[in-house]
Design a protein around this motif. Structure first.
Motif, PDB file in Angstrom:
ATOM      1  N   ASP A 111       0.836  -1.205   0.000  1.00 51.28           N
ATOM      2  CA  ASP A 111       0.000   0.000   0.000  1.00 51.28           C
ATOM      3  C   ASP A 111       0.871   1.255   0.000  1.00 51.28           C
ATOM      4  N   LEU A 114       2.299   1.738  -3.507  1.00 52.40           N
ATOM      5  CA  LEU A 114       1.286   2.203  -4.455  1.00 52.40           C
ATOM      6  C   LEU A 114       0.982   3.683  -4.253  1.00 52.40           C
ATOM      7  N   ARG A 121       0.914   1.302 -12.234  1.00 49.74           N
ATOM      8  CA  ARG A 121       0.565   0.701 -10.951  1.00 49.74           C
ATOM      9  C   ARG A 121       1.285  -0.632 -10.723  1.00 49.74           C
ATOM     10  N   ARG A 124       4.936  -0.356  -9.292  1.00 50.84           N
ATOM     11  CA  ARG A 124       5.224   0.426  -8.085  1.00 50.84           C
ATOM     12  C   ARG A 124       5.691  -0.454  -6.907  1.00 50.84           C
ATOM     13  N   ALA A 125       4.990  -1.567  -6.627  1.00 51.56           N
ATOM     14  CA  ALA A 125       5.342  -2.395  -5.465  1.00 51.56           C
ATOM     15  C   ALA A 125       6.634  -3.158  -5.733  1.00 51.56           C
ATOM     16  N   LEU A 168      -2.867  -7.271  -7.078  1.00 53.56           N
ATOM     17  CA  LEU A 168      -3.229  -5.869  -6.883  1.00 53.56           C
ATOM     18  C   LEU A 168      -4.735  -5.659  -6.918  1.00 53.56           C
TER      19      LEU A 168
END
Length: 614
Positions: A111, A114, A121, A124-125, A168
């Motif tokens: 989280d 993100l 998206r 990102r992690a 996700l």
């Protein structure tokens, strides 16, 4: 062919955030729309195997492709060694400890990732390097357990971004699978060492993978049954065991010894055989069969030393691959094997001499242990010992003389009877010394002299116990002493009764016999004996001047005290010129009664002060 520069990402993004070159490439692929680590490596002919192995050339190619600092990639690389292990920031990791193909994540960290960036998206992690280590099961920052999202046998075993992208859309379900808990001290220790921070504990002597295994196996041994298999435990159970094992190991050798002591105590109470293999279970088997890995040698050495110090492990036995060269602890069972003594009798003898305590009652022979070093002289003597029933024929002592010899102190048992042991125990060398002392004054010229007799016969002649004659022999006070040919022991010694008689018929001038007391008091010997029993005449205990046995005696002063305090009815009657019957009636009428029951004494005895008052 696409130009490499169009694939590059900012160094402060991927290189600093995605730890490890495979995860960096995986994130780079999703950042640029390739959506697969394998596809990106195929596009630029990069070897995934070489990147996973931390090959310098492969890392340089990845750094050039991603336009990032090569030093940052090398610092975060898991470098494969020829022996199949990996090096990471000065630590050694095995394939069991380094689990890069097993994807575990903290949903709270995802989280944060993100929310931190605004680019694609799916890119990102990123995975943290400590999540690849088996012993880290909790996110220290968020206090949440890690959740497994992909297994090594998945189609993309090392593609971290691919695995994260697949969840996700349903990240809330991953949140529901987490357990809120703080990171354990063990996990903080692991992460600290991965970041080159020492914990300052006994575990620092172990490589990181070995420290993990030691804590895990000590914890399972402590919290679970010693026979529990490690593969049967859940992630939460493994976390608890690792934390418990670290609490044991953090105290160093003392903590491990306390754990081993607790395990031994539980086995002792269960009346089970206390052997290191049984007590430690899988821990012992693992140490015994872990391919001789020298990394575990500190723990092996500790268990060896503790086992030798506390368990009946003997010289010549093998313990964790090493032959034991000294025995420090015996059990009744091992001492029985070494000495041949019957187990119950051996236990009773050990109780009698204080080598084992009363707490050993009811335990099996293998669980009754004692100090082997302190017991060494005892066990050596035990092999050459015998009970009274065996000692009597060995010395050729008549049955009716054995108790006199023991009571007189001439025949001293090695171990006297006690509540634990009902019989006398003698050492052979003590019996031989006694027989030699009896015959020490024998002279050759008196051999088979017909005027000499054996000790029991001489005792009948002089009316004294044979132990008294034996004492004269040992003290060297007899001159005519011979040896009977073909005989040995007590019955072989010959003495002259005429020489013995005057030595044994001696009287102590400081004490009075019963006959002398009876004559002095004008009473029968039976009445004197009754007064002794009633305490009217005080006695003393002193050894007999010849036999040595304790006897009751009366001093002349005590007789004078008795005469001054008591008076017989006949003496009172004579003093007033009356007869006995009238005097007794007159005393009774005035309330003066006898001091003792006349039926017991056989006469009437009064206190002089009572009679004088009348």
């Amino acid at each position: 062919m696409v130009e490499p520069r169009t694939w590059k990402v900012a160094a402060d993004d991927a290189a600093r955030r995605a730890r490890g070159s495979p995860d960096f490439l995986s994130r780079l692929a999703f950042r640029n729309g390739r959506d697969s680590l394998r596809r990106l490596c195929g596009d630029f002919r990069l070897s995934i195997r070489a990147i996973l192995a931390g090959d310098p050339a492969a890392l340089a190619a990845v750094a050039e492709l991603g336009d990032c600092d090569p030093g940052a990639l090398r610092n975060d690389a898991f470098v494969l060694r020829p022996d199949g292990r990996h090096d990471y920031r000065g630590e050694t990791l095995t394939h069991h400890f380094l689990q890069r193909g097993r994807m575990r994540v903290c949903p709270a960290c995802m989280d944060d990732d993100l929310a931190r960036w605004s680019f694609r998206r799916e890119a990102r992690a990123h995975r943290r390097s400590e999540w690849c280590v088996a012993g880290v099961r909790t996110c220290e920052r968020h206090g949440l357990s890690l959740v497994e999202i992909s297994r090594p046998r998945s189609p993309h075993p090392h593609d971290a971004s691919h695995a994260m992208a697949s969840i996700l859309g349903d990240l809330s379900s991953v949140h529901r699978r987490t357990v809120r808990r703080p990171a354990s001290a063990f996990e903080r220790c692991l992460v600290g060492r991965l970041r080159n921070r020492s914990a300052g504990t006994w575990l620092d002597a172990f490589p990181l993978y070995a420290a993990w295994q030691v804590c895990l196996r000590l914890g399972v041994t402590d919290l679970r049954d010693a026979r529990t298999g490690y593969g049967k435990l859940s992630e939460d159970a493994l976390w608890e065991c690792e934390a418990a094992g670290f609490a044991v190991a953090a105290d160093g050798e003392d903590g491990v010894r306390r754990l081993l002591d607790r395990l031994q105590s539980s086995f002792r109470e269960q009346r089970r055989k206390r052997r290191e293999r049984t007590i430690l279970g899988p821990l012992f088997k693992w140490l015994d069969t872990s391919n001789g890995d020298a990394a575990y040698e500190p723990l092996r050495n500790l268990i060896r030393r503790h086992s030798v110090d506390t368990l009946p492990v003997g010289s010549g036995e093998r313990l964790l691959g090493v032959e034991v060269d000294v025995r420090r602890v015996h059990s009744v069972q091992t001492a029985h094997v070494g000495s041949g003594a019957e187990r119950a009798r051996l236990h009773a003898l050990l109780r009698a001499v204080g080598l084992v305590g009363p707490g050993s009652d009811g335990l099996t022979p293998g669980n009754v242990t004692f100090d082997a070093v302190a017991a060494a002289p005892f066990l050596a003597d035990l092999k050459d010992s015998m009970c009274l029933r065996e000692a009597v024929p060995y010395l050729r002592v008549p049955v009716n003389s054995r108790q006199d010899l023991i009571a007189s102190g001439l025949l001293v048992p090695w171990i006297a009877p006690s509540p634990e042991l009902r019989d006398h125990v003698f050492r052979r060398r003590d019996l031989d010394a006694f027989a030699a002392a009896l015959a020490a004054s024998a002279k050759r010229r008196f051999r088979d002299d017909p005027s000499l007799v054996d000790l029991p016969t001489a005792a009948k002649h002089v009316l004294r116990p044979s132990a008294a004659i034996a004492r004269l022999l040992i003290e060297g006070r007899l001159g005519r002493v011979g040896i009977r040919s073909g005989a040995r022991g007590y019955m072989a010694v010959l003495v002259d009764p005429a020489e013995v008689r005057p030595l044994l018929h001696r009287k102590d001038p400081e004490v009075l016999s019963r006959q002398e007391i009876a004559k002095r008091l004008g009473m029968t010997v039976k009445t004197v004996s009754a007064l002794w029993r009633l305490g009217a005449i005080a006695t003393e205990s002193r050894p007999h001047p010849v036999v040595g046995r304790a006897q009751k005696v009366v001093r002349p002063e005590e007789v004078e005290r008795f005469l001054a305090e008591y008076v017989k009815l006949g003496d009172v009657a004579r003093s007033i010129g009356s007869n006995v019957a009238s005097t007794r009636a007159r005393l009774a009428a005035d309330g003066v009664l006898p001091c003792f029951d006349p039926d017991v004494l056989g006469l009437y005895l009064y206190r002089r002060r009572d009679v004088a008052a009348v």
